[in-house]
Design an enzyme around this catalytic site. Sequence first.
Site, PDB file in Angstrom:
ATOM      1  N   GLU A   1      13.857  20.350  74.512  1.00  9.85           N
ATOM      2  CA  GLU A   1      13.227  19.389  75.419  1.00  9.85           C
ATOM      3  C   GLU A   1      13.953  19.557  76.745  1.00  9.85           C
ATOM      4  O   GLU A   1      15.098  19.147  76.898  1.00  9.85           O
ATOM      5  CB  GLU A   1      13.370  17.990  74.827  1.00  9.85           C
ATOM      6  CG  GLU A   1      12.378  17.022  75.396  1.00  9.85           C
ATOM      7  CD  GLU A   1      12.983  16.237  76.510  1.00  9.85           C
ATOM      8  OE1 GLU A   1      12.825  16.692  77.675  1.00  9.85           O
ATOM      9  OE2 GLU A   1      13.621  15.215  76.245  1.00  9.85           O
TER      10      GLU A   1
ATOM     11  N   CYS B   1      13.959  13.113  82.384  1.00 11.59           N
ATOM     12  CA  CYS B   1      13.153  14.331  82.552  1.00 11.59           C
ATOM     13  C   CYS B   1      11.668  14.010  82.664  1.00 11.59           C
ATOM     14  O   CYS B   1      10.875  14.894  82.963  1.00 11.59           O
ATOM     15  CB  CYS B   1      13.428  15.301  81.427  1.00 11.59           C
ATOM     16  SG  CYS B   1      13.470  14.476  79.862  1.00 11.59           S
TER      17      CYS B   1
ATOM     18  N   GLU C   1      13.656  19.405  89.902  1.00 10.42           N
ATOM     19  CA  GLU C   1      13.813  18.026  89.449  1.00 10.42           C
ATOM     20  C   GLU C   1      14.809  17.303  90.344  1.00 10.42           C
ATOM     21  O   GLU C   1      15.939  17.763  90.498  1.00 10.42           O
ATOM     22  CB  GLU C   1      14.389  18.045  88.029  1.00 10.42           C
ATOM     23  CG  GLU C   1      13.431  17.600  86.978  1.00 10.42           C
ATOM     24  CD  GLU C   1      14.067  17.562  85.610  1.00 10.42           C
ATOM     25  OE1 GLU C   1      14.960  18.389  85.311  1.00 10.42           O
ATOM     26  OE2 GLU C   1      13.662  16.703  84.826  1.00 10.42           O
TER      27      GLU C   1
ATOM     28  N   THR D   1      16.954  23.265  81.653  1.00 11.89           N
ATOM     29  CA  THR D   1      16.176  24.446  81.269  1.00 11.89           C
ATOM     30  C   THR D   1      17.097  25.656  81.141  1.00 11.89           C
ATOM     31  O   THR D   1      16.940  26.475  80.217  1.00 11.89           O
ATOM     32  CB  THR D   1      15.073  24.699  82.319  1.00 11.89           C
ATOM     33  OG1 THR D   1      14.345  23.469  82.465  1.00 11.89           O
ATOM     34  CG2 THR D   1      14.120  25.787  81.895  1.00 11.89           C
TER      35      THR D   1
ATOM     36  N   VAL E   1      20.341  25.866  80.256  1.00 10.08           N
ATOM     37  CA  VAL E   1      21.096  25.877  78.993  1.00 10.08           C
ATOM     38  C   VAL E   1      20.136  26.053  77.809  1.00 10.08           C
ATOM     39  O   VAL E   1      20.427  26.785  76.860  1.00 10.08           O
ATOM     40  CB  VAL E   1      21.952  24.587  78.848  1.00 10.08           C
ATOM     41  CG1 VAL E   1      22.596  24.511  77.468  1.00 10.08           C
ATOM     42  CG2 VAL E   1      23.036  24.538  79.925  1.00 10.08           C
TER      43      VAL E   1
ATOM     44  N   LYS F   1      26.466  17.388  69.092  1.00 14.40           N
ATOM     45  CA  LYS F   1      27.342  17.548  70.251  1.00 14.40           C
ATOM     46  C   LYS F   1      26.768  16.724  71.399  1.00 14.40           C
ATOM     47  O   LYS F   1      25.827  17.131  72.081  1.00 14.40           O
ATOM     48  CB  LYS F   1      27.457  19.014  70.691  1.00 14.40           C
ATOM     49  CG  LYS F   1      28.647  19.158  71.637  1.00 14.40           C
ATOM     50  CD  LYS F   1      28.488  20.233  72.679  1.00 14.40           C
ATOM     51  CE  LYS F   1      27.745  19.806  73.882  1.00 14.40           C
ATOM     52  NZ  LYS F   1      28.376  18.766  74.729  1.00 14.40           N
TER      53      LYS F   1
HETATM   54  P1  ADP Z   1      22.477  18.169  82.212  1.00 12.21           P
HETATM   55  O1  ADP Z   1      22.290  18.819  83.527  1.00 12.21           O
HETATM   56  O2  ADP Z   1      21.464  17.179  81.839  1.00 12.21           O
HETATM   57  O3  ADP Z   1      23.879  17.733  81.938  1.00 12.21           O
HETATM   58  P2  ADP Z   1      22.991  20.381  80.488  1.00 12.21           P
HETATM   59  O4  ADP Z   1      21.978  21.306  79.943  1.00 12.21           O
HETATM   60  O5  ADP Z   1      24.054  20.926  81.337  1.00 12.21           O
HETATM   61  O6  ADP Z   1      22.119  19.278  81.190  1.00 12.21           O
HETATM   62  O7  ADP Z   1      23.680  19.551  79.333  1.00 12.21           O
HETATM   63  C1  ADP Z   1      23.008  19.070  78.193  1.00 12.21           C
HETATM   64  C2  ADP Z   1      23.911  19.248  76.998  1.00 12.21           C
HETATM   65  O8  ADP Z   1      24.140  20.645  76.808  1.00 12.21           O
HETATM   66  C3  ADP Z   1      25.283  18.608  77.166  1.00 12.21           C
HETATM   67  O9  ADP Z   1      25.701  18.096  75.920  1.00 12.21           O
HETATM   68  C4  ADP Z   1      26.136  19.796  77.574  1.00 12.21           C
HETATM   69  O10 ADP Z   1      27.505  19.635  77.278  1.00 12.21           O
HETATM   70  C5  ADP Z   1      25.521  20.873  76.713  1.00 12.21           C
HETATM   71  N1  ADP Z   1      25.811  22.251  77.137  1.00 12.21           N
HETATM   72  C6  ADP Z   1      26.013  22.711  78.387  1.00 12.21           C
HETATM   73  N2  ADP Z   1      26.264  24.038  78.354  1.00 12.21           N
HETATM   74  C7  ADP Z   1      26.205  24.426  77.049  1.00 12.21           C
HETATM   75  C8  ADP Z   1      26.351  25.654  76.347  1.00 12.21           C
HETATM   76  N3  ADP Z   1      26.614  26.798  76.983  1.00 12.21           N
HETATM   77  N4  ADP Z   1      26.219  25.647  75.004  1.00 12.21           N
HETATM   78  C9  ADP Z   1      25.947  24.518  74.351  1.00 12.21           C
HETATM   79  N5  ADP Z   1      25.782  23.331  74.949  1.00 12.21           N
HETATM   80  C10 ADP Z   1      25.905  23.270  76.279  1.00 12.21           C
END
Ligand code: ADP
Length: 539
Positions: free
Chosen positions: A308, A342, A439, A288, A290, A233
């Site tokens: 990570e 990061c 960050e 962090t 999520v 994903k």
């Molecule tokens: P960033 O701030 O770097 O976008 P996120 O943690 O929001 O970091 O996103 C990293 C990945 O996690 C993306 O592919 C995002 O769509 C996915 N993501 C965000 N929320 C969820 C969730 N509840 N379950 C699974 N994947 C998620």
Amino acid sequence: MAVSFAAVNLRTMALRSSSKLLRRSSHLLPPIHMQHSAPPLTRKISMDARSIASQLNSSGLLKTQGLIGGKWSDSYDGKTIKVYNPATGESIADVACMGGKETNDAIASAYDAYRSWSKTTAAERSKLLRKWYDLLMAHKEELAQLMTLEQGKPLKEAMGEVNYGAGFIEFSAEEAKRIYGDIIPAPMSDRRLFVLKQPVGVVGAITPWNFPLAMITRKVGPALACGCTVVIKPSELTPLTALAAAELAIQAGIPPGAVNVVMGNAPEIGDALLASPQVRKITFTGSTAVGKKLMAGSAETVKKVSLELGGNAPCIIFDDADIDIAVKGTLAAKYRNSGQTCVCANRILVQEGIYDKFAKALIDAVRNMKVGDGFGEDVVQGPLINEAAVEKVETLLQDATSKGAKVMLGGKRHSLGFTFYEPTVVGDVNSDMRISREEVFGPVAPLLRFKTEEDAIRIANDTNAGLGSYVFTNSIQRSWRVAEALEYGLVGVNEGVISTEVAPFGGFKQSGLGREGSKYGMDEYLEIKYVCLGNMKKE
Ligand code: ADP
């Protein structure tokens, strides 16, 4: 699904001319970046981006559907989401907006493919991965263009990411042949004890937008090499590079179902991956918050988890550092990808004896960095990914200046508009300011002053994060002492760019679990099976 160039992001357009831009506080040293008037430049950039997008479309690498069981698929309800070019605010493509149903089908096809893929020989898997690597490198330019288009990073940097990202596939192709087990000397003479390493099963790989290719290959490469199959994903902000890489995986002959891609409703996709007992491993790079959710959600089916997560990298400049090396390393560690990694230096700790000299040298270097559309010549700083990213930078800088920090260069949105931000240096920062606890994820270098080596180590370790860290010193003894004392998974000594597919990447504390890259990264996709052969007495 059609590729659409029509919809211009009006919200972003409006922001460019908003009075907000005029209200920014002035900085101490004026930046000397380009002073183009925004509208003509913006029009030219959009035209370039459009012609690049249409070339990519005719090359067959601009995919907009998900990949399930080897077939390109729309979302089941026909919904789409737009992917935007952060440099212009224009939409590049409408991609399938998938959810739980599509994810469950992707898991089912990965599970099905796992039965045969896990039985292939290491040599077979290695050959296919090698072919994939060759194709990624053969399409280096197109992949880099896609990345610049959807993520904004300068084209040269994007080319570098293709080398780096493809490197994980090449390394995995080689390492597939070295997944050795063990024979353990048995404590009883009639027994023989073996250790086998076997693939963990179906892997859910969730990736962010800042490295649209490399974050995928560093997960999918070792997973496939070990005999696992994958449901990827990618970030909804940058799915196009992931989809192009998946197309090349198919062209390489990686069997249908071994690599699946779904994107759209992130929480729904995440929940489907977490709920499935067939998914045996979650590998995630991202925030962090999520990451913690995914870790908690994996508990129900006791999945193996690699995370990570966010960092808060200290970059320590000692009085005895070589100033040119320290500036060069800090520039690379701080401003790569416009500060959106990061492992970006988040706090630049400078010893008091060298503080003024270092600050001046850093400002002189930062002042020369060209900001602009990633396709522009000599551009080294692209836009930030979106408006929220700019607002976060603004909030953190505002908090810092309200508590006494001084903007020494930049400190406001760039005159190019959209999500461009001026490369910034801010001095007199201290550990109480949010900018040194969170960050930044933007092109802002906060300078903190320290007195002794002990102070530097204490300040550096005073955080829940523990991913990247950097030390600049000419003392061999100090470099060992400090490297050992830092509670970080990665330490660069006199070097600002240290990531490579051959070395382990990962964090201490809340920066994550597990390692990616190197032989250590392979173990994340393997189960260890102990076999005891008994009754070995003579027949
Ligand atoms: P960033 O701030 O770097 O976008 P996120 O943690 O929001 O970091 O996103 C990293 C990945 O996690 C993306 O592919 C995002 O769509 C996915 N993501 C965000 N929320 C969820 C969730 N509840 N379950 C699974 N994947 C998620």
